[in-house]
Write an enzyme that holds these catalytic residues in place. Structure first.
Site, PDB file in Angstrom:
ATOM      1  N   CYS A   1       1.323  -1.279   0.290  1.00 11.95           N
ATOM      2  CA  CYS A   1       0.091   0.212  -0.106  1.00 11.95           C
ATOM      3  C   CYS A   1       0.457   0.779  -0.154  1.00 11.95           C
ATOM      4  O   CYS A   1       1.976   1.344   0.504  1.00 11.95           O
ATOM      5  CB  CYS A   1      -1.011   0.071   1.442  1.00 11.95           C
ATOM      6  SG  CYS A   1      -2.150  -1.258   1.053  1.00 11.95           S
TER       7      CYS A   1
ATOM      8  N   ARG B   1       4.920   0.495  -5.642  1.00 16.53           N
ATOM      9  CA  ARG B   1       4.846  -0.401  -4.407  1.00 16.53           C
ATOM     10  C   ARG B   1       3.340  -1.723  -5.206  1.00 16.53           C
ATOM     11  O   ARG B   1       3.390  -2.117  -4.326  1.00 16.53           O
ATOM     12  CB  ARG B   1       3.841   0.619  -3.806  1.00 16.53           C
ATOM     13  CG  ARG B   1       5.208   1.557  -3.246  1.00 16.53           C
ATOM     14  CD  ARG B   1       4.516   2.574  -2.518  1.00 16.53           C
ATOM     15  NE  ARG B   1       4.176   1.818  -1.300  1.00 16.53           N
ATOM     16  CZ  ARG B   1       5.573   1.876  -0.287  1.00 16.53           C
ATOM     17  NH1 ARG B   1       6.510   2.373  -0.104  1.00 16.53           N
ATOM     18  NH2 ARG B   1       5.582   0.751   1.280  1.00 16.53           N
TER      19      ARG B   1
ATOM     20  N   TRP C   1      -2.580  -3.320  -1.886  1.00 18.37           N
ATOM     21  CA  TRP C   1      -2.229  -3.604  -1.972  1.00 18.37           C
ATOM     22  C   TRP C   1      -3.219  -4.899  -0.608  1.00 18.37           C
ATOM     23  O   TRP C   1      -3.194  -4.399   0.502  1.00 18.37           O
ATOM     24  CB  TRP C   1      -1.262  -4.220  -1.662  1.00 18.37           C
ATOM     25  CG  TRP C   1      -1.000  -5.660  -2.450  1.00 18.37           C
ATOM     26  CD1 TRP C   1      -0.069  -5.589  -3.549  1.00 18.37           C
ATOM     27  CD2 TRP C   1      -0.418  -6.701  -1.802  1.00 18.37           C
ATOM     28  NE1 TRP C   1      -0.161  -6.912  -3.952  1.00 18.37           N
ATOM     29  CE2 TRP C   1      -0.111  -7.559  -3.072  1.00 18.37           C
ATOM     30  CE3 TRP C   1      -0.885  -6.930  -0.644  1.00 18.37           C
ATOM     31  CZ2 TRP C   1       0.599  -8.633  -2.629  1.00 18.37           C
ATOM     32  CZ3 TRP C   1      -0.374  -8.453  -0.234  1.00 18.37           C
ATOM     33  CH2 TRP C   1       0.332  -9.334  -1.562  1.00 18.37           C
TER      34      TRP C   1
ATOM     35  N   ASN D   1      -1.089   2.306   5.640  1.00 16.93           N
ATOM     36  CA  ASN D   1      -0.350   0.796   5.305  1.00 16.93           C
ATOM     37  C   ASN D   1       0.027  -0.048   6.284  1.00 16.93           C
ATOM     38  O   ASN D   1       0.423   0.456   7.593  1.00 16.93           O
ATOM     39  CB  ASN D   1       1.018   1.786   4.917  1.00 16.93           C
ATOM     40  CG  ASN D   1       1.578   0.836   4.053  1.00 16.93           C
ATOM     41  OD1 ASN D   1       1.463  -0.640   3.566  1.00 16.93           O
ATOM     42  ND2 ASN D   1       2.439   1.071   4.200  1.00 16.93           N
ATOM     43  N   GLY D   2      -0.227  -1.126   6.270  1.00 16.44           N
ATOM     44  CA  GLY D   2      -0.075  -2.874   6.785  1.00 16.44           C
ATOM     45  C   GLY D   2      -1.170  -3.046   7.333  1.00 16.44           C
ATOM     46  O   GLY D   2      -1.764  -3.561   7.408  1.00 16.44           O
TER      47      GLY D   2
ATOM     48  N   GLU E   1      17.708 -16.359 -10.702  1.00 17.09           N
ATOM     49  CA  GLU E   1      17.251 -15.066 -11.224  1.00 17.09           C
ATOM     50  C   GLU E   1      16.868 -14.650 -12.915  1.00 17.09           C
ATOM     51  O   GLU E   1      15.511 -14.041 -12.930  1.00 17.09           O
ATOM     52  CB  GLU E   1      18.098 -13.524 -11.074  1.00 17.09           C
ATOM     53  CG  GLU E   1      17.874 -12.464 -11.558  1.00 17.09           C
ATOM     54  CD  GLU E   1      16.999 -11.733 -10.397  1.00 17.09           C
ATOM     55  OE1 GLU E   1      16.630 -12.733  -8.881  1.00 17.09           O
ATOM     56  OE2 GLU E   1      16.471 -10.338 -10.870  1.00 17.09           O
TER      57      GLU E   1
ATOM     58  N   LYS F   1      12.995 -13.905 -13.087  1.00 13.71           N
ATOM     59  CA  LYS F   1      12.310 -12.727 -14.112  1.00 13.71           C
ATOM     60  C   LYS F   1      11.318 -12.715 -14.768  1.00 13.71           C
ATOM     61  O   LYS F   1      10.450 -11.804 -14.843  1.00 13.71           O
ATOM     62  CB  LYS F   1      13.392 -11.849 -14.605  1.00 13.71           C
ATOM     63  CG  LYS F   1      14.090 -11.494 -13.520  1.00 13.71           C
ATOM     64  CD  LYS F   1      14.452  -9.603 -13.203  1.00 13.71           C
ATOM     65  CE  LYS F   1      13.373  -9.714 -11.971  1.00 13.71           C
ATOM     66  NZ  LYS F   1      14.163  -9.747 -10.726  1.00 13.71           N
TER      67      LYS F   1
ATOM     68  N   GLU G   1       7.730 -12.760 -12.770  1.00 11.09           N
ATOM     69  CA  GLU G   1       7.427 -12.267 -12.581  1.00 11.09           C
ATOM     70  C   GLU G   1       6.654 -11.457 -13.823  1.00 11.09           C
ATOM     71  O   GLU G   1       5.209 -10.533 -13.398  1.00 11.09           O
ATOM     72  CB  GLU G   1       7.745 -11.453 -11.596  1.00 11.09           C
ATOM     73  CG  GLU G   1       9.148 -11.785 -10.434  1.00 11.09           C
ATOM     74  CD  GLU G   1       9.897 -10.602 -10.160  1.00 11.09           C
ATOM     75  OE1 GLU G   1      10.652 -10.239 -10.063  1.00 11.09           O
ATOM     76  OE2 GLU G   1       8.790 -10.043  -8.992  1.00 11.09           O
TER      77      GLU G   1
ATOM     78  N   HIS H   1      18.665 -35.589 -11.917  1.00 15.58           N
ATOM     79  CA  HIS H   1      18.336 -35.754 -10.405  1.00 15.58           C
ATOM     80  C   HIS H   1      16.164 -35.755 -10.589  1.00 15.58           C
ATOM     81  O   HIS H   1      16.377 -35.173  -9.137  1.00 15.58           O
ATOM     82  CB  HIS H   1      18.509 -35.130  -9.479  1.00 15.58           C
ATOM     83  CG  HIS H   1      19.812 -35.815  -9.331  1.00 15.58           C
ATOM     84  ND1 HIS H   1      20.279 -36.971  -8.907  1.00 15.58           N
ATOM     85  CD2 HIS H   1      21.123 -34.973  -9.310  1.00 15.58           C
ATOM     86  CE1 HIS H   1      21.521 -36.813  -8.558  1.00 15.58           C
ATOM     87  NE2 HIS H   1      22.405 -35.963  -9.424  1.00 15.58           N
TER      88      HIS H   1
ATOM     89  N   LYS I   1       6.962  -3.855  -4.370  1.00 13.98           N
ATOM     90  CA  LYS I   1       7.577  -3.325  -4.817  1.00 13.98           C
ATOM     91  C   LYS I   1       8.487  -3.845  -3.183  1.00 13.98           C
ATOM     92  O   LYS I   1       9.270  -4.877  -3.758  1.00 13.98           O
ATOM     93  CB  LYS I   1       7.782  -2.197  -5.205  1.00 13.98           C
ATOM     94  CG  LYS I   1       9.157  -2.235  -5.207  1.00 13.98           C
ATOM     95  CD  LYS I   1       9.854  -2.223  -6.693  1.00 13.98           C
ATOM     96  CE  LYS I   1      11.247  -2.275  -6.488  1.00 13.98           C
ATOM     97  NZ  LYS I   1      12.501  -2.987  -7.293  1.00 13.98           N
TER      98      LYS I   1
END
Ligand code: AGP
Length: 615
Positions: free
Chosen positions: A2, A27, A74, A98-99, A482, A486, A489, A505, A610
């Protein structure tokens, strides 16, 4: 997650609030809203989805007012719909939050018993009703908010407006960041100085538990109170974030701009650590006796965790020190045995990631020495750590981390050389040649970026894929992880990264014609073995994209029969020390162009935030 903005101005704030919220979009959010006070009434507009929906609503139903709050939400408690969007309000107050309020359920039950009617599924709404209740009992706004804070458990930042006090905005933080922006005839408060960067650079970061009262009269002043309710002064600073640094410039996405900024930010980061005349690496304000250390644990999340995995290769090889790399969200669920001679390195771009912060608290409880590596020096992690190293990546707006990751790698590479030299592990001429490799990196990256069109073409064959595999061996293994992160995402293609040796394996069972495989195969000490893995993949009919260098490319062409199944991208040959940084660029470009073809929301991918400030 948020984002909060609050503005006290001598002008109408509706469009300001929207502008500020646009800069907080990065964010991650799924609904948005604003509220103002005007004519002794609270005016509020909210909308599910992107800010465009809120703007469309405001076109038909504009609101007036020179004091206001805004929010991008969010969703945590309750669906991402208009009813749950912030600001939440009663007739008397409007709140953005926020939170998370952990004890909201019990508070809600108590308030309902007292006759309060709730309109949303959010935890935030209890704050509105608590403040309203205290106001009804005769408390002034400041007292009502202070009393409410003692009722709340959790981590949060709040901005609050009052119908009957149209000149006052109160904001407070406890576990979530909040920064004040100061200008003549205007005051701002936000979760991130980015929100008001074009309007002022004069900022003041609130400390944990601080509360600030912003007043329009007299003369746009503010009063800060600490967690005990005493008036307090906090230092004013000049923010490095300017309007220009948060613009997209000529790029279609922040992510692309940030990928292309890497030569500059890596060079800036290196210059902040390296004395080019005597080749010495200096860590300002970091006083650690590296010779007494017997172990390092690196703790981080997501991409920052992968930076830690690369550092493990560097520290063990060049500094001769044992390294454990830990996922921050799991760290506190074990009973970590901490050696008194060990150092913990916490890596976080934002410096606000809740899991990394929680690991930090656990370490501090155990009086353990912590070095933080952050991109935001004013962040909570930086403030709580014993020592801080900063990446000079500048604001990273795209949700998918790019330049922050390679800047983290640059700092960690320098750190490994510094420790190796102080412990006498690394020979002086090896040290010099590795420093030179780092110096050459920005130029090499520019070279790779000049060929970015190649990745646009390569991306075409990935758009129909539903799954994708990335393989690396040795120090490029974390870059395979990574690259896969990417891709998932931003393109929503399922992708996994594996150590090439792990292929047999298990994951080899997945390989068929429909699964493209990206192999990171530079001509290094691990190449011959990677070449065998490459043959195994080809034999099972997969399409292969090989990121490699000239020498390795020739070997591949000589030895692999079905070269028609392979696309080869030739990168500059580099010392294996800097391979992980260089090979990150192609995996970033590939993910970007695949996502571009798929038409996804590259800078704000679905469901992602974010900085992850809730558990
Ligand atoms: C990276 O692309 C991600 N968005 C994510 O994994 C990120 O790296 C992670 O959430 C950690 O964030 P931090 O570095 O701000 O702590």
């Amino acid at each position: 997650m948020c984002g909060i903005i609050g503005i006290v101005s001598d002008k109408q704030v509706e469009s300001y609030l929207i502008d500020g919220l646009k800069r907080l979009e990065y964010r991650g959010y799924d609904s948005a809203g604003i509220a103002t006070v005007n004519d002794h009434q609270i005016h509020r507009r909210r909308s599910a989805g992107k800010l465009g929906n809120l703007q469309a609503l405001l076109q038909h139903e504009p609101i007036q007012g020179q004091i206001g709050i805004g929010h991008t939400r969010w969703a945590t408690h309750g669906a991402a719909n208009t009813e749950n969007a912030h600001p939440h309000s009663s007739r008397e107050v409007a709140v953005v939050h926020n939170g998370i309020i952990e004890n909201f359920f019990d508070l809600k039950k108590q308030l309902q018993k007292k006759g309060h009617k709730f309109e949303s599924d959010t935890d935030t709404e209890v704050i509105v009703h608590l403040i309203t209740d205290y106001l009804h009992q005769g408390d002034q706004p400041l007292k009502a908010v202070q009393k409410t804070l003692t009722d709340l458990h959790g981590a949060f930042a709040l901005a609050i407006l009052f119908k009957d006090d149209p000149n006052t905005l109160i904001a407070t933080r406890q576990g979530s960041p909040l920064v004040l922006g100061i200008k003549e005839n205007e005051l701002f408060v936000s979760s991130d100085a980015v929100a008001f960067a074009p309007w002022t650079q004069q900022v003041c970061y609130l400390e944990e538990g601080d509360l600030v009262v912003l007043s329009k009269e007299p003369k746009f002043n503010y009063v800060l109170y600490d967690r005990t309710g005493h008036k307090v002064e906090r230092p004013l600073r000049r923010s490095q974030i300017t309007g220009e640094s948060v613009s997209k410039a000529e790029y279609s996405h922040y992510m692309l701009k940030e990928i292309f900024e890497q030569p500059t930010v890596l060079s800036d980061t290196l210059q902040s650590l390296l004395n080019f005349e005597n080749q010495m690496i200096t860590l300002k304000d970091v006083n650690i006796d590296w010779n007494t250390l017997d172990r390092i644990q690196i703790i981080a999340c997501g991409t920052s965790y992968y930076a830690g995995l690369v550092a493990k290769y560097w520290f063990e090889k060049w500094a001769g020190i044992a390294v454990d790399v830990e996922i921050a969200s799991e760290f506190r669920y074990r009973n970590p045995v901490l050696s008194p001679n060990s150092l913990s390195i916490l890596i976080s771009q934002s410096g606000e990631t809740i899991d990394t912060l929680a690991a930090l608290s656990l370490l501090k409880e155990n009086e353990h020495q912590v070095l933080a590596l952050v991109n935001v020096p004013e962040s909570s992690i930086a403030r709580k750590a014993d020592h801080v190293l900063q990446t000079l990546a500048g604001p990273e707006i795209g949700v998918a981390s790019t330049k922050a990751f390679t800047s983290q790698l640059m700092v960690l590479a320098c750190l490994s050389l510094k420790i190796g030299r102080e412990r006498g592990v690394i020979k002086p001429d090896t040290y010099d040649s590795l420093v030179q490799a780092l110096v050459s990196l920005p130029g090499m990256i520019s070279h790779v970026l000049q060929n970015s069109e190649d990745y646009q073409k390569l991306a075409l064959s990935f758009t129909t894929a539903r799954n994708c595999l990335y393989l690396g061996r040795g120090i490029t293994y974390p870059i395979a992880l990574e690259g896969a992160l990417k891709l998932k995402e931003i393109s929503y293609i399922h992708a996994e990264g594996y150590a090439a040796g792990e292929l047999k394996h298990g994951p080899i069972a997945l390989i068929d014609l429909t699964m493209p495989v990206v192999v990171l195969a530079p001509y290094d000490e691990w190449f011959e073995k990677t070449l065998s893995n490459l043959q195994e993949v080809i034999a099972r009919g997969a399409q292969l994209l090989c990121l490699t260098d000239q020498k390795a490319a020739e070997k591949i062409k000589q030895q692999v029969k079905s070269v028609c199944q392979i696309e080869i991208v030739v990168l500059p040959f580099v010392d294996s020390f800097i391979e992980p940084i260089l090979y990150t660029i192609p995996v970033q470009l590939l993910a970007y162009y695949i996502a571009l073809l798929k038409g996804t929301d590259i800078d704000q991918p679905r469901n992602l935030a974010k900085s992850v400030t809730v558990e």
